[in-house]
Design an enzyme around this catalytic site. Structure first.
Site, short mmCIF file in Angstrom:
data_model
loop_
_atom_site.label_atom_id
_atom_site.label_comp_id
_atom_site.label_asym_id
_atom_site.label_seq_id
_atom_site.Cartn_x
_atom_site.Cartn_y
_atom_site.Cartn_z
N HIS A 129 3.12 7.87 -18.02
CA HIS A 129 3.17 7.27 -16.68
C HIS A 129 3.25 8.43 -15.68
CE1 HIS A 129 5.16 5.18 -13.30
NE2 HIS A 129 4.70 4.07 -13.82
N ASP A 206 10.73 9.29 -22.22
CA ASP A 206 10.66 8.28 -21.17
C ASP A 206 10.81 6.91 -21.87
OD1 ASP A 206 9.83 6.27 -19.48
OD2 ASP A 206 8.04 7.32 -18.76
N GLN A 209 9.81 1.66 -21.11
CA GLN A 209 9.24 0.46 -21.75
C GLN A 209 9.81 0.23 -23.15
OE1 GLN A 209 7.53 -1.65 -20.12
NE2 GLN A 209 6.72 -0.48 -18.40
N LYS A 232 13.77 -3.25 -15.49
CA LYS A 232 12.85 -3.74 -16.53
C LYS A 232 13.62 -4.40 -17.66
CE LYS A 232 9.49 -0.02 -15.73
NZ LYS A 232 8.47 -0.66 -14.91
N CYS A 372 -0.23 3.12 -12.85
CA CYS A 372 0.33 4.48 -12.67
C CYS A 372 0.04 5.37 -13.87
CB CYS A 372 1.84 4.44 -12.39
SG CYS A 372 2.25 3.51 -10.93
N1 C6P Z 1 5.91 1.11 -15.04
C1 C6P Z 1 4.43 -0.78 -14.87
O1 C6P Z 1 3.99 -1.80 -14.30
P1 C6P Z 1 10.42 3.14 -12.41
O2 C6P Z 1 9.40 2.79 -11.38
O3 C6P Z 1 11.06 4.47 -12.13
O4 C6P Z 1 11.40 2.06 -12.68
O5 C6P Z 1 9.64 3.27 -13.80
C2 C6P Z 1 8.60 4.21 -13.90
C3 C6P Z 1 7.98 4.14 -15.26
C4 C6P Z 1 8.12 5.23 -16.10
N2 C6P Z 1 7.62 5.22 -17.33
C5 C6P Z 1 6.95 4.15 -17.83
C6 C6P Z 1 6.43 4.20 -19.22
C7 C6P Z 1 6.77 3.03 -17.01
O6 C6P Z 1 6.11 1.98 -17.49
C8 C6P Z 1 7.28 3.02 -15.70
C9 C6P Z 1 7.05 1.87 -14.78
C10 C6P Z 1 5.64 -0.09 -14.29
O7 C6P Z 1 3.92 -0.34 -15.89
C11 C6P Z 1 5.47 0.16 -12.81
S1 C6P Z 1 4.17 1.30 -12.45
#
Ligand code: C6P
Length: 419
Positions: A129, A206, A209, A232, A372
């Site tokens: 991401h 990371d 997910q 999430k 993203c």
């Molecule tokens: N992905 C998706 O719709 P934040 O925004 O900081 O809570 O998470 C960022 C992030 C980092 N790593 C992974 C693997 C992610 O999937 C995400 C967030 C969302 O897929 C929003 S773009």
């Protein structure tokens, strides 16, 4: 609490009853929420924890001497202990952040700036991401370190030979996603961490997910850093966490300076509070932190393993329904056991934004776009994908309704996109 307490088997209807938003009708249809990878819905228990905190406890933490301040501090620290236990960590090793993005930036600035020098290698994968790419690009620019990307195979798995080849560069840091938000791939993070550490690297995972959907034990993984987001995993937006190994947190300089994170301030210098407070400058997001604790309670009550199994069943059903659709391309591993509960796909002749808009007319929420992950899009040779992502409250009937609604896309565009 709900009937969940007395259920021994997975009772999706009892779970759904806890989520007020699932009662909504959208465009005349019952909401089918399949955008959980973007953010999850919140159960009544989490909303109640938030309201209760503001109605009953609200005060600043770590500084007051009155009853409310004491209770707020206890509630906030109890939530940290729950979140830490959920991922197999000690509470002192969990820093509350706004989200995964902030957690990774904290490591990039607090660890990266101090430890990386010109020519040092940072190994990332092409399934990251942007949150796990852009901070490293910024730090590489500031330190002269170099980025190296490990590709993924046509099946959507990390290319392990390329990973081993990357380790021969003796990187200082390997930063890899646990689960891809586009491909659904579950990376073998335990093995990757061991190999990377043997090669002398620190390892950041990371977990945005992964933590919401499968059991995570950072001690077992052995990683140096693990980042994830509360929103999430049933918690409110604006709260997330960074796990880091104790000695690293103790060695690292603060990411931000201000109130709370100090022990002593003089005209010339300051000394720092103990971990994790050293990394939480200013008034933290107390209410959302407390509600994060309630979210973790809820997930534990249902059982994170049961949730993973439920999502695997939904994913298997969708993959099965889609596999015979010759006008649809599916991305990521075919084996539902090798992926988490999300499926990215494209119609061969219809733009995914159109797919998402048509489904919305039937009350179905999915995400379409690059998610993203522009490096993934480049490798898949697409600009965007459609993505259905599941969580504990989705049902097999919703999966089938979603699949049936895809026919409406064909009705609008024709099987060949009107060509
Ligand atoms: N992905 C998706 O719709 P934040 O925004 O900081 O809570 O998470 C960022 C992030 C980092 N790593 C992974 C693997 C992610 O999937 C995400 C967030 C969302 O897929 C929003 S773009």
């Amino acid at each position: 609490m709900t009937s969940l307490q007395v259920e021994t088997t997975y009772n999706v209807e009892a779970i759904r009853a806890d989520f007020p938003i699932l009662q909504r009708r959208i465009n005349g249809h019952s909401l089918i929420y399949l955008d959980n990878a973007a953010t999850s819905q919140k159960p009544r228990q989490v909303i109640d924890a938030l309201v209760h905190y503001y109605e009953y406890t609200n005060a600043n933490v770590h500084r007051g001497l009155h009853t409310l301040a004491e209770e707020a501090t206890v509630a906030y620290e109890a939530a940290r202990a729950k979140v830490a236990r959920f991922i197999g960590a000690e509470p002192e090793c969990v820093v509350f952040t706004r989200n995964t993005t902030e957690a990774i930036n904290l490591v990039a600035y607090a660890w990266g700036l101090a430890n990386l020098k010109p020519g040092d290698q940072i190994v990332l994968s092409e399934m990251e991401h942007h949150s796990n790419i852009v901070p490293w690009q910024l730090i590489a620019r500031l330190t002269g370190a170099q980025l190296h990307y490990v590709p993924f195979t046509p099946e959507g798995e990390l290319d392990t030979e390329a990973f081993e080849e990357a380790l021969r560069r003796e990187p200082k840091l390997v930063a890899i996603t646990h689960v891809s938000n586009v491909l659904g791939t579950i990376n073998p993070v335990e093995e990757l961490t061991r190999e990377a550490q043997e090669a002398g690297a620190k390892v950041l995972i990371d977990g945005a997910q992964a933590a919401p959907h499968k059991p995570v034990d950072v001690t077992q993984i052995g990683c140096d850093f693990y980042a994830f987001s509360g929103h999430k995993m049933l918690a409110p937006t604006g709260i997330g966490a960074l796990y880091a190994r104790r000695e690293l947190l103790e060695q690292m300089e603060p990411f931000m300076g201000g109130g709370s994170m100090i022990r002593r301030v003089t005209h010339e210098y300051s000394t720092w509070a103990d971990i994790p407070t050293k990394f939480e400058a200013g008034t933290p997001n107390i209410a959302d932190g407390v509600a994060f604790g309630a979210a973790v309670d809820y997930l534990q009550q249902v059982g994170i393993q049961a949730i993973q199994q439920h999502e695997q069943q939904l994913t298997a059903e969708l993959l099965h329904l889609l596999e015979d659709e010759e006008d649809i391309v599916i991305y990521g591993p075919r084996d539902p056991k090798r992926r988490c509960g999300l499926v990215s796909f494209n119609f061969k002749h219809v733009h995914p934004h159109d797919v998402a808009q048509i489904l919305d007319k039937y009350g179905i929420a999915i995400r379409a776009g690059h998610h993203c992950c522009q490096l993934i899009m480049r490798r898949l040779d697409v600009t965007a994908t459609a993505r259905a992502s599941f969580y504990l409250y989705n049902t097999i009937e919703e999966v089938r309704a979603f699949w049936k609604a895809l026919r409406e896309v064909r009705k609008v565009f024709g099987k060949y996109g009107g060509r």
